[in-house]
Design a protein around this motif. Structure first.
Motif: not given
Length: 398
Positions: A339-356
């Motif tokens: 979730s993009d509003d995670d509030g603890y672990v940002p979703s940026t890492g997940s999005r980067a892995l999905a893009a990679a």
């Protein structure tokens, strides 16, 4: 004799300014170093207790409702657990009946234990279920012979008409226990998977490691490897690893380093810690700390000399944990939900892995479910994502 100057000596002023700047720099460096050390120790130290941070304003037993202080968590739509009175009680909360800027009134689905009448505060949780018994399924208490000792786990068999050779090993996150993963059991069980809900070192169920510190996945994977061996000995032919939050980092390290990694058919990740530098930096921003503090904390945790501060037996190999940088090494299908509003672990890492790795990563984004509460916010799309992904995995393995 030199003429006397009128006013202050500019060289003296520059000298005093240099001393002041130097003193300030030393103060900032020392202060930043102390904060970095404190942050590093906090990251690797399992919490001893949780804080009740939501006030209970009213409980109507007859109506089956509770009114709470409005917080970003307590106003979320969905089904949630609510620990109260210092974990002396647990309730399951559901539908929101009313809310304003200060309060929210919700349906109380059940009080599992404790006296909600007397509660003044509690804390929000994604644990809607406290054990397999709440799911109404058969289960077995088992012990996994992990490197640190016997680690308790719940073994929940697949539905009776299933072959029983497809397994899922559920790995919970930081600061919680295996109850976190119960929400996933029905979807996997209906798909014919036996579920093994494991514990690992320093989580409060499994034995502690010698240093009593988290390795952020760099050590805990060994306990999941032991669970993989257990599943293999009990007839598992294909295993899906599912990791929640830090459990995601643990699952990915198991894939990379386990002896019987050939058993791993795929990975499911819920709100995973993909990039620890990103996670620690995000936590620093939440605390209004300078960026250099988070960077310093990573340095402390990643070097052998840091053990004097953190108490870690060995430093954390963050380069090895950087899954995005090592994305080319991944070789099994991955379902990734965040979730993009995670509030603890940002979703940026997940999005980067999905893009990679779009060839193997199925990314399902959420927008307002917070951290590891995607099922709680709306079970339907979450369950559907797992069910459809497992169906595709079955076709690939046919």
């Amino acid at each position: 004799m030199a003429a006397k100057r009128n006013g202050p000596d500019p060289l003296r002023i520059l000298g005093l300014a240099a001393v002041a700047v130097s003193a300030l720099s030393v103060t900032l460096v020392v202060g930043g170093g102390v904060l970095a050390a404190v942050m590093a120790r906090a990251v690797v130290t399992p919490p001893k207790r949780q804080i009740d941070d939501i006030r209970v304003l009213a409980y109507d037993r007859a109506a089956g409702t509770v009114t709470l202080q409005a917080t970003p968590d307590s106003v979320l739509v969905g089904l949630y657990g609510f620990w109260f009175s210092g974990d002396a009680g647990h309730a399951r909360l559901g539908e929101i009946l009313s809310r304003d800027g200060q309060t929210v009134t919700r349906v109380v689905e059940a009080v599992d234990f404790g006296d909600l009448d007397r509660a003044t505060a509690g804390r929000w949780s994604g644990w809607f279920y406290l054990g397999p018994w709440a799911l109404g399924v058969d289960y077995e208490n088992v012990l996994i012979p992990a490197a640190v000792g016997l680690a308790p786990a719940w073994l929940i068999p697949a539905e009776a008409d299933s072959a029983g050779d497809n397994w899922v090993i559920q790995v919970h996150g930081r600061g919680v226990r295996r109850q976190e993963t119960l929400r996933a059991v029905p979807a996997f069980r209906q798909a014919g998977y036996t579920s093994l809900l494991v514990s690992y070192r320093n989580d409060g169920d499994a034995p502690a490691s010698a240093d009593g510190k988290y390795g952020l996945g760099d050590t805990e994977w060994e306990d999941v490897e032991a669970a993989l061996e257990f599943a293999r000995n009990r007839g598992a032919k294909r295993v899906v690893l599912m990791g929640w939050s830090m459990g995601g980092a643990i699952a990915l390290q198991t894939l990379a380093r386990a002896r019987h990694r050939e058993l791993i058919a795929g990975i499911v990740l819920d709100s995973p810690a993909i990039d620890w530098a990103d996670v620690v930096a995000f936590q620093g921003r939440l605390l209004n700390l300078p960026a250099v503090v988070a960077q310093g904390a990573m340095t402390v945790m990643g070097h052998r000399w840091g053990r004097a501060v953190t108490g870690q037996a060995v430093p954390i190999a963050f380069a090895r944990l950087d899954v995005v940088a090592r994305a080319d090494d991944l070789d099994v299908p991955i379902l990734l939900m965040h979730s993009d509003d995670d509030g603890y672990v940002p979703s940026t890492g997940s999005r980067a892995l999905a893009a990679a790795r779009p060839d193997i990563v199925t990314f399902v984004p959420f927008s307002e479910a917070r951290h590891t509460k995607l099922w709680n916010h709306d079970p339907t799309p979450w369950n559907a994502a797992i069910t459809s992904w497992l169906a595709r995995l079955a076709r690939q393995n046919a």
